[in-house]
Design a protein around this motif. Structure first.
Motif, PDB file in Angstrom:
ATOM      1  N   TYR A  74       0.811  -1.421  -0.071  1.00 38.63           N
ATOM      2  CA  TYR A  74      -0.079   0.071   0.250  1.00 38.63           C
ATOM      3  C   TYR A  74       0.834   1.161   0.007  1.00 38.63           C
ATOM      4  CZ  TYR A  74      -3.457  -3.237   1.221  1.00 38.63           C
ATOM      5  OH  TYR A  74      -4.507  -4.510   1.600  1.00 38.63           O
ATOM      6  N   LEU A  75       2.277   1.299  -0.272  1.00 35.46           N
ATOM      7  CA  LEU A  75       2.994   2.241  -0.404  1.00 35.46           C
ATOM      8  C   LEU A  75       2.567   3.343  -1.113  1.00 35.46           C
ATOM      9  CD1 LEU A  75       5.825   3.608   0.547  1.00 35.46           C
ATOM     10  CD2 LEU A  75       6.738   2.586  -1.712  1.00 35.46           C
ATOM     11  N   SER A  76       2.299   4.648  -0.316  1.00 30.14           N
ATOM     12  CA  SER A  76       1.480   5.740  -1.146  1.00 30.14           C
ATOM     13  C   SER A  76       2.563   7.123  -1.051  1.00 30.14           C
ATOM     14  CB  SER A  76       0.263   6.016  -0.408  1.00 30.14           C
ATOM     15  OG  SER A  76      -0.579   4.828  -0.740  1.00 30.14           O
ATOM     16  N   CYS A  77       3.344   7.064  -0.048  1.00 26.58           N
ATOM     17  CA  CYS A  77       3.980   8.395   0.005  1.00 26.58           C
ATOM     18  C   CYS A  77       5.084   8.414  -0.759  1.00 26.58           C
ATOM     19  CB  CYS A  77       4.768   8.409   1.255  1.00 26.58           C
ATOM     20  SG  CYS A  77       5.742   9.921   1.829  1.00 26.58           S
ATOM     21  N   GLY A  78       5.081   9.606  -1.735  1.00 28.30           N
ATOM     22  CA  GLY A  78       5.953  10.074  -2.729  1.00 28.30           C
ATOM     23  C   GLY A  78       5.685   9.117  -3.951  1.00 28.30           C
ATOM     24  N   GLN A  79       4.619   8.548  -4.027  1.00 29.58           N
ATOM     25  CA  GLN A  79       4.222   7.827  -5.125  1.00 29.58           C
ATOM     26  C   GLN A  79       3.361   8.662  -6.351  1.00 29.58           C
ATOM     27  OE1 GLN A  79       5.489   4.578  -5.437  1.00 29.58           O
ATOM     28  NE2 GLN A  79       6.635   5.680  -3.740  1.00 29.58           N
ATOM     29  N   MET A  80       3.078   7.981  -7.726  1.00 31.60           N
ATOM     30  CA  MET A  80       2.237   8.679  -8.344  1.00 31.60           C
ATOM     31  C   MET A  80       1.123   7.928  -8.409  1.00 31.60           C
ATOM     32  SD  MET A  80       4.941   9.668 -11.301  1.00 31.60           S
ATOM     33  CE  MET A  80       3.825  10.450 -12.306  1.00 31.60           C
ATOM     34  N   ARG A  81      -0.119   8.191  -8.796  1.00 32.82           N
ATOM     35  CA  ARG A  81      -1.383   7.476  -8.962  1.00 32.82           C
ATOM     36  C   ARG A  81      -2.088   8.004  -9.902  1.00 32.82           C
ATOM     37  NH1 ARG A  81       0.908   4.764  -5.688  1.00 32.82           N
ATOM     38  NH2 ARG A  81       0.079   3.564  -3.892  1.00 32.82           N
ATOM     39  N   LEU A  82      -3.050   7.327 -10.678  1.00 31.34           N
ATOM     40  CA  LEU A  82      -4.114   7.817 -11.619  1.00 31.34           C
ATOM     41  C   LEU A  82      -4.893   8.862 -10.920  1.00 31.34           C
ATOM     42  CD1 LEU A  82      -5.127   7.568 -14.599  1.00 31.34           C
ATOM     43  CD2 LEU A  82      -6.504   5.660 -13.646  1.00 31.34           C
ATOM     44  N   ALA A  83      -5.303   9.888 -11.434  1.00 33.68           N
ATOM     45  CA  ALA A  83      -5.939  10.764 -10.508  1.00 33.68           C
ATOM     46  C   ALA A  83      -7.397  10.776 -11.112  1.00 33.68           C
ATOM     47  CB  ALA A  83      -5.579  12.174 -10.754  1.00 33.68           C
ATOM     48  N   ASN A  84      -8.338  11.123 -10.164  1.00 32.61           N
ATOM     49  CA  ASN A  84      -9.801  11.368 -10.455  1.00 32.61           C
ATOM     50  C   ASN A  84     -10.303   9.979 -10.854  1.00 32.61           C
ATOM     51  OD1 ASN A  84     -12.170  12.724 -10.705  1.00 32.61           O
ATOM     52  ND2 ASN A  84     -11.926  13.314 -12.836  1.00 32.61           N
ATOM     53  N   SER A  85      -9.922   9.109 -10.131  1.00 31.90           N
ATOM     54  CA  SER A  85     -10.602   7.589 -10.364  1.00 31.90           C
ATOM     55  C   SER A  85     -11.138   7.141  -9.051  1.00 31.90           C
ATOM     56  CB  SER A  85      -9.175   6.637 -10.866  1.00 31.90           C
ATOM     57  OG  SER A  85      -9.729   5.415 -10.823  1.00 31.90           O
ATOM     58  N   THR A  86     -12.280   6.290  -9.269  1.00 33.53           N
ATOM     59  CA  THR A  86     -12.890   5.718  -8.028  1.00 33.53           C
ATOM     60  C   THR A  86     -12.321   4.317  -7.728  1.00 33.53           C
ATOM     61  OG1 THR A  86     -14.482   4.585  -9.454  1.00 33.53           O
ATOM     62  CG2 THR A  86     -15.336   6.734  -8.674  1.00 33.53           C
ATOM     63  N   SER A  87     -11.200   4.026  -8.561  1.00 37.70           N
ATOM     64  CA  SER A  87     -10.563   2.474  -8.322  1.00 37.70           C
ATOM     65  C   SER A  87      -9.294   2.881  -8.091  1.00 37.70           C
ATOM     66  CB  SER A  87     -10.950   1.810  -9.389  1.00 37.70           C
ATOM     67  OG  SER A  87     -10.492   2.320 -10.585  1.00 37.70           O
ATOM     68  N   THR A  88      -8.686   3.899  -7.788  1.00 37.25           N
ATOM     69  CA  THR A  88      -7.395   4.066  -7.555  1.00 37.25           C
ATOM     70  C   THR A  88      -7.235   4.866  -6.064  1.00 37.25           C
ATOM     71  OG1 THR A  88      -6.666   4.851  -9.885  1.00 37.25           O
ATOM     72  CG2 THR A  88      -5.047   5.602  -7.969  1.00 37.25           C
ATOM     73  N   TYR A  89      -6.554   4.195  -5.161  1.00 36.85           N
ATOM     74  CA  TYR A  89      -6.626   4.498  -3.795  1.00 36.85           C
ATOM     75  C   TYR A  89      -5.068   5.120  -3.254  1.00 36.85           C
ATOM     76  CZ  TYR A  89     -10.644   1.586  -4.255  1.00 36.85           C
ATOM     77  OH  TYR A  89     -12.025   0.901  -4.484  1.00 36.85           O
ATOM     78  N   VAL A  90      -5.096   5.700  -2.273  1.00 29.68           N
ATOM     79  CA  VAL A  90      -4.157   6.146  -1.542  1.00 29.68           C
ATOM     80  C   VAL A  90      -4.276   5.522  -0.036  1.00 29.68           C
ATOM     81  CG1 VAL A  90      -3.156   8.171  -2.799  1.00 29.68           C
ATOM     82  CG2 VAL A  90      -4.694   8.364  -0.896  1.00 29.68           C
ATOM     83  N   TYR A  91      -3.220   5.180   0.707  1.00 28.54           N
ATOM     84  CA  TYR A  91      -3.515   4.417   1.858  1.00 28.54           C
ATOM     85  C   TYR A  91      -2.533   5.137   2.989  1.00 28.54           C
ATOM     86  CZ  TYR A  91      -4.964   0.581  -0.911  1.00 28.54           C
ATOM     87  OH  TYR A  91      -5.906  -0.410  -1.658  1.00 28.54           O
ATOM     88  N   ALA A  92      -3.248   5.142   4.212  1.00 33.50           N
ATOM     89  CA  ALA A  92      -2.533   5.743   5.295  1.00 33.50           C
ATOM     90  C   ALA A  92      -1.838   4.591   6.214  1.00 33.50           C
ATOM     91  CB  ALA A  92      -3.692   6.233   6.187  1.00 33.50           C
ATOM     92  N   ARG A  93      -0.920   4.737   6.980  1.00 36.47           N
ATOM     93  CA  ARG A  93      -0.487   3.759   8.093  1.00 36.47           C
ATOM     94  C   ARG A  93      -1.623   3.577   9.077  1.00 36.47           C
ATOM     95  NH1 ARG A  93       5.388   4.413  10.909  1.00 36.47           N
ATOM     96  NH2 ARG A  93       6.759   4.586   8.884  1.00 36.47           N
ATOM     97  N   ASN A  94      -1.988   2.531   9.038  1.00 38.37           N
ATOM     98  CA  ASN A  94      -2.883   2.183  10.364  1.00 38.37           C
ATOM     99  C   ASN A  94      -2.363   2.350  11.571  1.00 38.37           C
ATOM    100  OD1 ASN A  94      -1.402  -0.138   9.472  1.00 38.37           O
ATOM    101  ND2 ASN A  94      -2.694  -1.577  11.059  1.00 38.37           N
ATOM    102  N   VAL A  95      -2.919   3.003  12.610  1.00 40.89           N
ATOM    103  CA  VAL A  95      -2.694   3.375  13.981  1.00 40.89           C
ATOM    104  C   VAL A  95      -3.594   2.652  15.227  1.00 40.89           C
ATOM    105  CG1 VAL A  95      -1.126   5.426  13.412  1.00 40.89           C
ATOM    106  CG2 VAL A  95      -3.624   5.463  13.984  1.00 40.89           C
ATOM    107  N   ARG A  96      -3.029   2.504  16.236  1.00 42.83           N
ATOM    108  CA  ARG A  96      -3.901   2.081  17.377  1.00 42.83           C
ATOM    109  C   ARG A  96      -3.322   2.316  18.776  1.00 42.83           C
ATOM    110  NH1 ARG A  96      -1.417  -4.253  18.789  1.00 42.83           N
ATOM    111  NH2 ARG A  96       0.709  -3.743  19.066  1.00 42.83           N
ATOM    112  N   ARG A  97      -3.933   2.575  19.784  1.00 40.52           N
ATOM    113  CA  ARG A  97      -3.669   3.218  20.970  1.00 40.52           C
ATOM    114  C   ARG A  97      -3.880   2.018  22.000  1.00 40.52           C
ATOM    115  NH1 ARG A  97      -8.513   7.452  21.771  1.00 40.52           N
ATOM    116  NH2 ARG A  97     -10.352   6.366  21.943  1.00 40.52           N
ATOM    117  N   MET A  98      -3.414   2.425  23.185  1.00 44.38           N
ATOM    118  CA  MET A  98      -3.512   1.516  24.418  1.00 44.38           C
ATOM    119  C   MET A  98      -4.789   2.092  25.404  1.00 44.38           C
ATOM    120  SD  MET A  98      -2.582  -1.350  25.740  1.00 44.38           S
ATOM    121  CE  MET A  98      -0.836  -1.664  25.019  1.00 44.38           C
ATOM    122  N   THR A  99      -5.774   1.531  25.777  1.00 49.31           N
ATOM    123  CA  THR A  99      -6.789   2.067  26.471  1.00 49.31           C
ATOM    124  C   THR A  99      -6.599   2.171  27.686  1.00 49.31           C
ATOM    125  OG1 THR A  99      -7.823  -0.188  26.643  1.00 49.31           O
ATOM    126  CG2 THR A  99      -8.545   0.874  24.842  1.00 49.31           C
ATOM    127  N   GLY A 100      -7.385   2.661  28.633  1.00 53.97           N
ATOM    128  CA  GLY A 100      -7.310   2.791  29.984  1.00 53.97           C
ATOM    129  C   GLY A 100      -7.017   1.221  30.702  1.00 53.97           C
TER     130      GLY A 100
END
Length: 680
Positions: A577-603
């Protein structure tokens, strides 16, 4: 040379074969090669169009009047009548032959049909009379292709490559003696910049960067002109354009012919500003230097050969040269070159794109690049003792590769304020020098630049990438092979190193990679302080021998941020899912950019994953700000609404309650602070 030749049949039918062609001393056919090189007359052939200087003319030509008028019984005596319009001249008839055929050839003409989009052309054959054939086949001398001709009409042969010399033949269906060979025809496509509307863009440079061109096939698109007192025939002009980056530019036109170059105003084909036509011998170089230009304005260049004749070599090169910022052609004072703006409160002064000398104010981050391998010490001092407001510095090793142009040695961005001097510290000083080259030992991507380490619920591990040489020593030299991590404050004042071997217990089960995992503040003394920026480096130890330190990562303990952590575009190399510094086909419903998933520790000390992400796409200079929110439990968004050819700065924020609250709560305006690390 005869002025007229007539053929008379036995029944008295008479037709003109030649009328007023040729001149004194000329010959039809070659007398020295008779009868091998005759002059032939045949219906459907090329019309006779001989000047008075033609001599020993051979080939097949059409008679003045068609031979089809001769009908009936050919048996008997045929006569040839020859007359000469020039007094006191004589000649001889050396060879005559009549060929009687039982067929009649076609009547046809040919013309060119351009197809310059593919740099080709067709030959259109217009058959107006079939003669005695029921059909013909059109052949050519270029590629062997054929075209069937079932009746009168226009038929296209080809396509042929631009510049080819094509001869087409209509092959009679019954008798090849009645074939019709049409005169050869050729066509050359004009250059793409034949017209001003298609002028080729040239980019002014500090030196001449020649662009190849040609006038072959070009046509006239503006009237003839006068340049340097000389008239010209501009029947083969081509066009170029450039945007002025200085108030003066130099055009260099290097041709293989006597050329003319003009500079014109906008719009296309505007008024002539200046021209050059001063070089009449090889090498044909015309140099046109024009002052008084307006920066940012488009100007047009018209170039052509001086004479009406096609040059033997129609090729040339052309370029536009800009003087340096001090007005010297080829001088060193080009945009980007160092200069002095006279302001003591700026540094790294350099000429900008408009040749204005300007420096960076001391309110930003500085990049200090090292290219030479050695051991270094660096001390940053501040005369006023107030640091760089909102800024800092990064010490980098220049790698010179496209994918990894730099490797960080010290990262003190946005962290140098009121510390004088700033120097990596710790006894002894020599132990804290930074060495170049760096090793490849480094933190894993999810541990590097993490500014929200937690100490709650037992804390977290900082993890190094496993080194194969260390891994291979597991079970061999467990007590002397492992890793060393170095935490230090980039401004100085704190420096701590911790070593873990395969034999070191750290809360994890023994394995070949256990030594990669370090838990901060699990040592006695020298604890890391919350909300303080540190740098972390790692190096491997193989059988007691330490390697070089690897690149630096940023590190901070912040339990508050850990409760709602920052994220960014996926930047881990080789991740699907590498997206940083990449080129993508713009204006498309089938072309995605991805984030790093994050989590946290609850109380209750359990992990909770973020369930929604928001992406912000910005081009600050153009006022573009597009915010897109993922669906629940998705780490991606599509590219609908983004424009092709644009480069966006992208940051991401996460939510743990489906978007009711976000981990970064600044508004989404274009000039707002970053939500985290920004990618492009």
């Amino acid at each position: 040379m005869a002025n007229c030749v007539r053929l008379v049949a036995p029944d008295g039918c008479e037709r003109q074969m030649i009328l007023v062609r040729g001149g004194t001393g000329d010959n039809f056919g070659n007398p020295t090669a008779c009868p091998a090189q005759p002059f032939k007359l045949k219906d459907g052939a090329t019309a006779v169009a001989l000047s008075g200087t033609a001599n020993n003319v051979v080939g097949t030509f059409a008679p003045e009047e068609p031979l089809t008028s001769f009908t009936g019984n050919p048996t008997g005596t045929w006569h040839i009548r020859i007359c000469d319009g020039t007094a006191a001249t004589t000649g001889t008839l050396d060879y005559v032959k009549l060929n009687f055929v039982t067929c009649v050839g076609p009547t046809a003409t040919r013309s060119v049909v351009p197809a310059c989009g593919t740099n080709q052309f067709f030959v259109a054959v217009n058959v107006t009379n079939m003669g005695t054939a029921s059909s013909y086949t059109i052949t050519n001398n270029i590629d062997g292709s054929t075209v069937n001709v079932p009746g009168v009409g226009v038929y296209n042969a080809g396509p042929f490559t631009s510049g080819a010399n094509v001869t087409v033949t209509l092959v009679h269906s019954d008798d090849v003696s009645c074939n019709a060979v049409l005169p050869a025809i050729s066509y050359t496509c004009p250059p793409a910049n034949d017209d001003c509307a298609n002028a080729i863009l040239l980019t002014p440079g500090a030196v001449c960067n020649p662009v190849a061109g040609t006038v072959l096939g070009s046509t006239q698109s503006a009237p003839n002109s006068t340049c340097d007192g000389f008239g010209n025939t501009a029947d083969d002009d081509v066009w170029y354009r450039f945007v002025a980056t200085r108030t003066e530019h130099r055009i260099i036109f290097n041709a293989q012919f006597d050329g003319v170059v003009e500079l014109r105003t906008s719009p296309c084909n505007g008024t002539i500003i200046d021209c050059e036509d001063n070089n009449f011998g090889a090498p044909f170089i015309e140099t046109l230097t024009v002052p008084g230009l307006t920066i940012g304005t488009t100007y047009y260049i018209r170039a052509f050969s001086w004479s009406a004749a096609l040059p033997a070599n129609p090729n040339f090169t052309i370029c536009v040269v800009a003087p340096d910022c001090l007005g010297a052609y080829g001088g060193p004072a080009i945009p980007g070159a160092a200069c002095s703006d006279g302001d003591p409160n700026t540094l790294l002064d350099a000429y900008n794109s408009n040749c204005v000398c300007e420096g960076l104010p001391c309110t930003t981050d500085l990049a200090i690049d090292f290219t030479m391998d050695a051991s270094w010490y660096m001390v940053v001092t501040d005369e006023q003792g107030d640091g760089i407001t909102g800024g800092g510095y990064v010490v980098r090793r220049t790698n010179g590769t496209l994918l990894q142009p730099y490797t960080r040695v010290i990262d003190n961005r946005a962290n140098y304020a009121g510390v004088t001097p700033s120097q990596v510290s710790g006894p002894p000083v020599t132990a804290n020098a930074f060495n170049i080259p760096l090793s490849t030992d480094r933190l894993i991507y999810t541990s590097c630049d993490k500014m929200d380490w937690r100490t709650t619920c037992g804390g977290e591990y900082v993890v190094a990438t496993d080194n194969p040489a260390v891994t291979a020593q597991y079970g061999v030299t467990n007590s002397t092979s492992g890793y060393e991590m170095w935490w230090f404050a980039p401004n100085g004042g704190y420096s701590f190193r911790r070593t873990q071997y395969h034999s070191t217990t750290n809360g994890l089960a023994a394995s070949a990679t256990r030594a990669c995992h370090f838990k901060p503040n699990t040592w006695a003394g020298s604890p890391l302080q919350p909300n303080t920026l540190y740098n972390v480096k790692v190096r491997s130890i193989v059988a007691g021998a330490p390697g070089n330190w690897g690149p630096a990562c940023r590190f901070a303990i912040n339990n508050t941020l850990a409760g709602c952590p920052l994220t960014k575009l996926m930047d881990i190399p080789d991740n699907q899912y590498l997206s940083c510094g990449q080129m993508r086909l713009a204006n498309s419903t089938s072309t995605y950019v991805y984030a790093r998933n994050v989590r946290r520790m609850t109380g209750s000390c359990t992990w909770q994953n973020a369930n929604r992400y928001q992406f912000r796409f910005r081009i600050v200079g153009e006022g573009i700000n597009v915010v897109k929110t993922s669906a629940t439990n998705q780490i991606f968004v599509n590219t609908v609404g983004l424009l092709c050819g644009k480069t966006y700065q992208v940051d991401v924020r996460a939510s743990f309650n489906n978007g009711a609250n976000w981990c970064v709560t600044t508004p989404s305006g274009i000039n707002d602070p970053a939500w985290g690390d920004v990618c492009t």
